[in-house]
Write an enzyme that holds these catalytic residues in place. Sequence first.
Site, PDB file in Angstrom:
ATOM      1  N   HIS A  30       0.834  -1.213   0.000  1.00 13.88           N
ATOM      2  CA  HIS A  30       0.000   0.000   0.000  1.00 13.88           C
ATOM      3  C   HIS A  30       0.865   1.258   0.000  1.00 13.88           C
ATOM      4  O   HIS A  30       1.228   1.764   1.064  1.00 13.88           O
ATOM      5  CB  HIS A  30      -0.899   0.002   1.230  1.00 13.88           C
ATOM      6  CG  HIS A  30      -1.772  -1.213   1.334  1.00 13.88           C
ATOM      7  ND1 HIS A  30      -1.286  -2.439   1.755  1.00 13.88           N
ATOM      8  CD2 HIS A  30      -3.089  -1.398   1.061  1.00 13.88           C
ATOM      9  CE1 HIS A  30      -2.282  -3.328   1.742  1.00 13.88           C
ATOM     10  NE2 HIS A  30      -3.384  -2.720   1.329  1.00 13.88           N
TER      11      HIS A  30
ATOM     12  N   HIS B 150      -3.981   3.195  -3.410  1.00 15.80           N
ATOM     13  CA  HIS B 150      -4.217   2.657  -2.059  1.00 15.80           C
ATOM     14  C   HIS B 150      -3.453   1.359  -1.804  1.00 15.80           C
ATOM     15  O   HIS B 150      -2.693   1.263  -0.846  1.00 15.80           O
ATOM     16  CB  HIS B 150      -5.717   2.422  -1.817  1.00 15.80           C
ATOM     17  CG  HIS B 150      -5.981   1.542  -0.633  1.00 15.80           C
ATOM     18  ND1 HIS B 150      -6.128   2.034   0.636  1.00 15.80           N
ATOM     19  CD2 HIS B 150      -6.049   0.176  -0.510  1.00 15.80           C
ATOM     20  CE1 HIS B 150      -6.292   1.024   1.487  1.00 15.80           C
ATOM     21  NE2 HIS B 150      -6.254  -0.113   0.808  1.00 15.80           N
TER      22      HIS B 150
ATOM     23  N   GLU C  82     -17.913  -3.330  24.842  1.00 18.00           N
ATOM     24  CA  GLU C  82     -17.102  -4.546  24.997  1.00 18.00           C
ATOM     25  C   GLU C  82     -15.857  -4.519  24.105  1.00 18.00           C
ATOM     26  O   GLU C  82     -14.756  -4.876  24.530  1.00 18.00           O
ATOM     27  CB  GLU C  82     -17.943  -5.794  24.672  1.00 18.00           C
ATOM     28  CG  GLU C  82     -19.092  -6.057  25.642  1.00 18.00           C
ATOM     29  CD  GLU C  82     -20.347  -5.256  25.313  1.00 18.00           C
ATOM     30  OE1 GLU C  82     -20.370  -4.584  24.254  1.00 18.00           O
ATOM     31  OE2 GLU C  82     -21.310  -5.298  26.103  1.00 18.00           O
TER      32      GLU C  82
ATOM     33  N   HIS D  37     -28.905 -14.566  25.517  1.00 14.71           N
ATOM     34  CA  HIS D  37     -27.868 -14.407  26.535  1.00 14.71           C
ATOM     35  C   HIS D  37     -27.133 -15.704  26.858  1.00 14.71           C
ATOM     36  O   HIS D  37     -26.207 -15.698  27.666  1.00 14.71           O
ATOM     37  CB  HIS D  37     -28.490 -13.843  27.821  1.00 14.71           C
ATOM     38  CG  HIS D  37     -28.756 -12.369  27.752  1.00 14.71           C
ATOM     39  ND1 HIS D  37     -29.497 -11.803  26.747  1.00 14.71           N
ATOM     40  CD2 HIS D  37     -28.350 -11.339  28.548  1.00 14.71           C
ATOM     41  CE1 HIS D  37     -29.555 -10.493  26.935  1.00 14.71           C
ATOM     42  NE2 HIS D  37     -28.859 -10.181  28.015  1.00 14.71           N
TER      43      HIS D  37
HETATM   44  C1  LIG Z   1     -11.686  -4.180   9.912  1.00 13.49           C
HETATM   45  C2  LIG Z   1     -11.137  -4.050   8.541  1.00 13.49           C
HETATM   46  N1  LIG Z   1     -11.979  -4.055   7.497  1.00 13.49           N
HETATM   47  C3  LIG Z   1     -11.512  -3.991   6.238  1.00 13.49           C
HETATM   48  C4  LIG Z   1     -10.170  -3.921   5.999  1.00 13.49           C
HETATM   49  C5  LIG Z   1      -9.648  -3.898   4.575  1.00 13.49           C
HETATM   50  N2  LIG Z   1      -9.144  -2.557   4.268  1.00 13.49           N
HETATM   51  C6  LIG Z   1      -7.843  -2.245   4.370  1.00 13.49           C
HETATM   52  S1  LIG Z   1      -7.528  -0.631   4.016  1.00 13.49           S
HETATM   53  C7  LIG Z   1      -9.147  -0.331   3.694  1.00 13.49           C
HETATM   54  C8  LIG Z   1      -9.601   1.027   3.260  1.00 13.49           C
HETATM   55  C9  LIG Z   1      -9.236   2.015   4.271  1.00 13.49           C
HETATM   56  O1  LIG Z   1      -9.437   3.305   3.838  1.00 13.49           O
HETATM   57  P1  LIG Z   1      -8.593   4.436   4.515  1.00 13.49           P
HETATM   58  O2  LIG Z   1      -8.499   4.181   5.950  1.00 13.49           O
HETATM   59  O3  LIG Z   1      -9.160   5.711   4.083  1.00 13.49           O
HETATM   60  O4  LIG Z   1      -7.141   4.204   3.925  1.00 13.49           O
HETATM   61  P2  LIG Z   1      -6.497   4.898   2.640  1.00 13.49           P
HETATM   62  O5  LIG Z   1      -7.117   4.254   1.442  1.00 13.49           O
HETATM   63  O6  LIG Z   1      -6.794   6.333   2.720  1.00 13.49           O
HETATM   64  O7  LIG Z   1      -5.059   4.580   2.772  1.00 13.49           O
HETATM   65  C10 LIG Z   1      -9.910  -1.484   3.863  1.00 13.49           C
HETATM   66  C11 LIG Z   1     -11.364  -1.559   3.642  1.00 13.49           C
HETATM   67  C12 LIG Z   1      -9.319  -3.920   7.123  1.00 13.49           C
HETATM   68  N3  LIG Z   1      -8.005  -3.877   6.998  1.00 13.49           N
HETATM   69  N4  LIG Z   1      -9.830  -3.957   8.369  1.00 13.49           N
END
Ligand SMILES: Cc1ncc(C[n+]2csc(CCOP(=O)(O)OP(=O)(O)O)c2C)c(N)n1
Length: 655
Positions: A27, A258, A403, A465
Amino acid sequence: MTLPERQLANAIRALAMDAVQAANSGHPGMPMGMADVATVLYSDYLKFDPTDPKWADRDRFVLSAGHGSMLAYATLHLAGYARPTIDDIRNFRQLNSPCAGHPENFELEGIETTTGPLGQGLATAVGMAIAERHLNALYGDDLVDHRTWVIAGDGCLMEGINHEAIGLAGHLQLGRMTVLWDDNKITIDGSTDLSTSEDIAARYAATGWHVECCDGHDPVDIRRAIDAAIADPRPSLIACRTIIGFGAPNKQGTSATHGAPLGADEIAAARTELGWSADPFVIPADIAAAWAAFGEKGKALHAEWNDRLSSNEKKKEFEDRLSGKIVPGDAFKAYLDGLVAEPPKVATRKASENTLSALTADIAALVGGSADLTGSNNTKTPSTKPLTKGDYSGRYIYYGIREFGMAAAMNGMALHGGIVPYGGTFLVFADYCRAAIRLSALQQQRVVYVMTHDSIGLGEDGPTHQPIEHLQSLRAMPNLLVMRPADAVETAECWALALAQEGRPSLLALTRQNLPPQRHDVTENLCEKGGYRLRAASAARKVVLVATGSEVALALDIADKIEAAGHGADVVSMVSTELFDEQDAAYQADILPPDALIVSIEAGTTFGWERYTGRNGLRFGIDSFGASAPIDDLYAHFGLTVDAITPRILAKLGN
Ligand SMILES: Cc1ncc(C[n+]2csc(CCOP(=O)(O)OP(=O)(O)O)c2C)c(N)n1
Ligand SMILES: [Mg+2]
């Protein structure tokens, strides 16, 4: 001559582009977008000593947007940490490189916490910030006086856990926590317009946070915002307006940067655009020297801190506290002796409270709490007064109905050091915090989950529960110790075992209902082997009844009937399958002999018990959801009674 800061930031950009290109995955966008902010943070604000990454009074830096791991690896390398080396970075994302796809706390000393599951890094940082204030209250500014910095993305702020985390941080007024939000308005699917219209600044403000905005590519403006954050007593969010993939002329500002390599042509164009002519993985000497100088300031601060520590009257206590070594003391011993003198018939949640009363008196590092079920989880003790924004020296956290936020904060406290956190909720709501329990386990942290109301035994509250699949699904999680004690002695033993686990979390599954005492000796911690023979067969052994927690009493009653029918029956209390699995084959074969009929009894799913019973054994449990009724009616309804189970075992034996 001072170098333009843009060039210092470009070192991060170049390493990110080149490492992702070499790995052909990763990334680049986030590190390139936040490079200017990270450079300002490292140059003027972050307190760190690259020669001692574990210095107790360092600032904590959390890259909550863990996919941008190259930002962390590049800054650690540039700032002079021994690892990652440039070769480590060349091997980004390859087997055995500490530069894993997402940052791992156990791979590199400079990585404070494993991140990647979005939102959790920020929520973990809340726990670090709590730990800092708590230890500050105990040891003073001379020894504990640091900040918690977070870089978070749009995703971290969008995840539900963000609400829990900032609610807790705002309520506790954790003013030394600063979140640098990579406000690039891009996520994987494209523009954030696709999925959100939220006014994030307003949400944070309403939650008790101080909010700033800045141009994330202008060092002067970034400094202004950080200075304002430091000056404000509330936790701060700084919206850093950035361009994802900054410097890649054709792709910046789009989701194309990204999570994919930029490609050779775009990288060449970016080098031109950024004025970066060095070869891949080469940092020009003047830039390397400027970065190395950032670490020098920290070394000097560390030396001053060492002087203060040497003359501090609490030096030994502080060092012991941070070492993580804890030993149950006199109060715990006295409690155990009392259990033998007068064996109580209590719920294991109550037995846990009694144990905790002793342990929290002995061990100052224990900081407890509950997600609004204090009276049900029995987690509060006389030694643990509340930790509040007015008094951080308290040792009991009212987490509220959060939680997931609680579990992530506990991870942060454990990672920070100096605290052994425990927190409670109902076992059925383990699902609400499961993703953080997983990170406790992955990160090898000593966090204790006190999970009560551990079966249909909770009665009338009904199927919403009543945990069914929970115990087995939690046992399936690597490096998590699940323990389900059968009486007060076992509960005390499980607590001692949980605290002895320096490299893994534990989860105690405890009953709401009273259980009769089974154990009358405390000379040896029998739970240590996970499963042990609680009662040996009188007649020649034909059957081994393997039960856990509340079903151990039932197994003993069934064993009586089987013996009465002329067959020998052992009863094994299987407190922890993980610990049992760690014993040698001879021990396991002694407890579960291959020639006996093995029968499992647990008031939860039978799924997985064939691992001990074999396919020819018998498994008694519940493979549907529970029901709402008084406890005895439920056990009868689900066939977990002496009368229902005994004939089936006798039939299997050929009677
Ligand atoms: C809980 C979770 N859901 C989905 C992902 C997959 N994922 C990784 S980065 C991302 C997008 C994140 O967007 P942003 O935080 O704006 O990062 P940017 O593209 O700006 O670097 C996703 C959906 C993850 N790592 N964790
Ligand atoms: Mg984004």
